[in-house]
Design a protein around this motif. Structure first.
Motif, short mmCIF file in Angstrom:
data_model
loop_
_atom_site.label_atom_id
_atom_site.label_comp_id
_atom_site.label_asym_id
_atom_site.label_seq_id
_atom_site.Cartn_x
_atom_site.Cartn_y
_atom_site.Cartn_z
N ASN A 88 0.93 -1.30 0.02
CA ASN A 88 0.07 -0.02 -0.09
C ASN A 88 0.84 1.29 0.16
N LEU A 89 1.94 1.26 0.62
CA LEU A 89 2.74 2.16 0.82
C LEU A 89 3.61 2.52 -0.48
N GLN A 90 4.01 1.48 -1.25
CA GLN A 90 4.51 1.64 -2.45
C GLN A 90 3.43 2.24 -3.68
N VAL A 91 2.29 1.62 -3.46
CA VAL A 91 1.31 2.30 -4.33
C VAL A 91 1.19 3.79 -4.14
N LEU A 92 1.18 4.24 -2.95
CA LEU A 92 0.93 5.59 -2.65
C LEU A 92 2.05 6.49 -3.23
N ALA A 93 3.27 5.86 -3.04
CA ALA A 93 4.46 6.42 -3.87
C ALA A 93 4.46 6.59 -5.42
N ALA A 94 4.06 5.42 -5.94
CA ALA A 94 3.99 5.25 -7.48
C ALA A 94 2.79 6.32 -7.87
N LEU A 95 1.99 6.33 -7.08
CA LEU A 95 0.71 7.50 -7.29
C LEU A 95 1.15 9.07 -7.21
N GLY A 96 2.21 9.14 -6.31
CA GLY A 96 2.73 10.48 -6.06
C GLY A 96 2.04 11.11 -4.91
N ILE A 97 1.56 10.36 -4.09
CA ILE A 97 0.96 10.68 -2.98
C ILE A 97 1.51 10.71 -1.91
N GLY A 98 2.03 11.70 -1.24
CA GLY A 98 3.07 11.83 -0.14
C GLY A 98 2.48 11.50 1.10
N GLU A 99 1.24 11.83 1.36
CA GLU A 99 0.25 11.96 2.78
C GLU A 99 -0.95 11.25 2.52
N ALA A 100 -1.33 10.36 3.64
CA ALA A 100 -2.77 9.90 3.61
C ALA A 100 -3.11 9.56 4.81
N PHE A 101 -4.57 9.57 5.01
CA PHE A 101 -5.03 9.24 6.17
C PHE A 101 -5.49 7.65 5.51
N VAL A 102 -5.60 6.75 6.57
CA VAL A 102 -5.95 5.31 6.09
C VAL A 102 -7.04 4.65 6.99
#
Length: 295
Positions: A88-102
């Motif tokens: 999931n963290l690698q997906v966020l990085a690949a999508l260019g999303i640096g921060e998120a709530f989960v």
């Protein structure tokens, strides 16, 4: 709101294809709320959240399907909840999303907490629904939680041998998931999940992914010794009708987030184990308020 269903390639587990769904086209001006689904379900668990205009206006909604679930596949045949957190963290990085709530429902809560432990600079808040932070311990059973060994061992044994291409997951398995997660559902919703499970858990690959997912459910490690290192705010929603994990367990475990600036439990009257599906209005309101407050 028009959902956007896609997959993305990441390097974890020898190379993986992760299924993900955006509630609408990504808006970089909004915070992102990652949604992690419960056992044997998929991103479709969050249909009520994708249809919620208030929640959709508060955040980008991004459902990520764990290993063993939905459209997600890996080159390696075995995986754990830590692997799904890393993915999931690698997906966020690949999508260019640096921060998120989960937000995580049931097993999704275990992956959400692991994401916060692995990447505290990325995860800005946790929304935990109908979950537990323990392994399947005698302590949790003493507090009224289910007996995971009794519930899952027979399934693991039944799925041990290879099957042919015509195999699909039995209806009684899906009915058991729906009964424990939602206390039963209307006929149309049952047919929806029967079709979804048959499509995903088919043939020998489907059998093996379901078996490993069930092994993970029964045999996972607990997080009690790590929860003091969660640094983000935590909101835990738990239903009084949850048949798997008890309110009493949630009351004890929310106090273990001693490093969080704000960790609170909200009890939802009549809420089922898959709380995002049984009580979408309460879930949506809590999630929108949480994200708006902490973004």
């Amino acid at each position: 709101m028009s959902k956007i269903d896609q997959t993305i390639e990441i390097p974890h587990l020898g190379g993986s294809k992760i299924g993900y769904t955006f509630g609408r086209p990504y808006d970089p001006s909004l915070p992102t709320l990652v949604l992690v689904n419960s056992f044997s379900t998929s991103a479709e668990l969050y249909r009520p959240q994708f249809a919620d205009p208030v929640l959709g206006s508060a955040a980008n909604l991004l459902a990520l399907e764990p290993y063993g679930h939905g459209r997600t596949r890996a080159a390696y045949p075995h995986f754990t909840y830590w692997d799904s957190a890393i993915a999931n963290l690698q997906v966020l990085a690949a999508l260019g999303i640096g921060e998120a709530f989960v937000l995580g429902t049931s097993q999704g809560g275990w992956m959400a907490a692991r994401m916060a432990l692995l990447a505290p600079d990325v995860v800005k808040g946790l929304l935990l629904l109908g979950t537990s932070m323990d392994f399947e311990s005698p302590r949790s059973r003493d507090l009224g939680c289910w007996d995971a060994f009794a519930a899952n061992s027979a399934v693991i044994d039944a799925l041990a041998e290879p099957v042919g291409d015509d195999w699909v997951v039995p209806d009684f398995f899906v009915d058991a998931v729906l009964a424990s997660g939602l206390g039963g559902v209307p006929d149309d919703e049952r047919e929806f999940w029967l079709a979804a499970h048959r499509a995903n858990y088919a043939g020998d690959d489907g059998r093996h992914r379901l078996r490993v997912s069930t092994v993970n459910l029964r045999d996972r490690d607990g997080l009690h010794g790590r929860l003091d290192e969660v640094r983000c705010p935590v909101r835990w929603l738990h239903g009084t009708a949850d048949q798997v994990y008890s309110v009493a367990n949630a009351e004890e475990e929310i106090r273990l987030f001693t490093g969080s600036p704000d960790a609170r439990l909200e009890v939802v009257e009549g809420g089922q184990h898959f709380l995002s599906a049984s009580h979408p209005a309460e879930t949506g309101a809590a999630a929108a308020g949480f994200v708006k407050h902490w973004a």
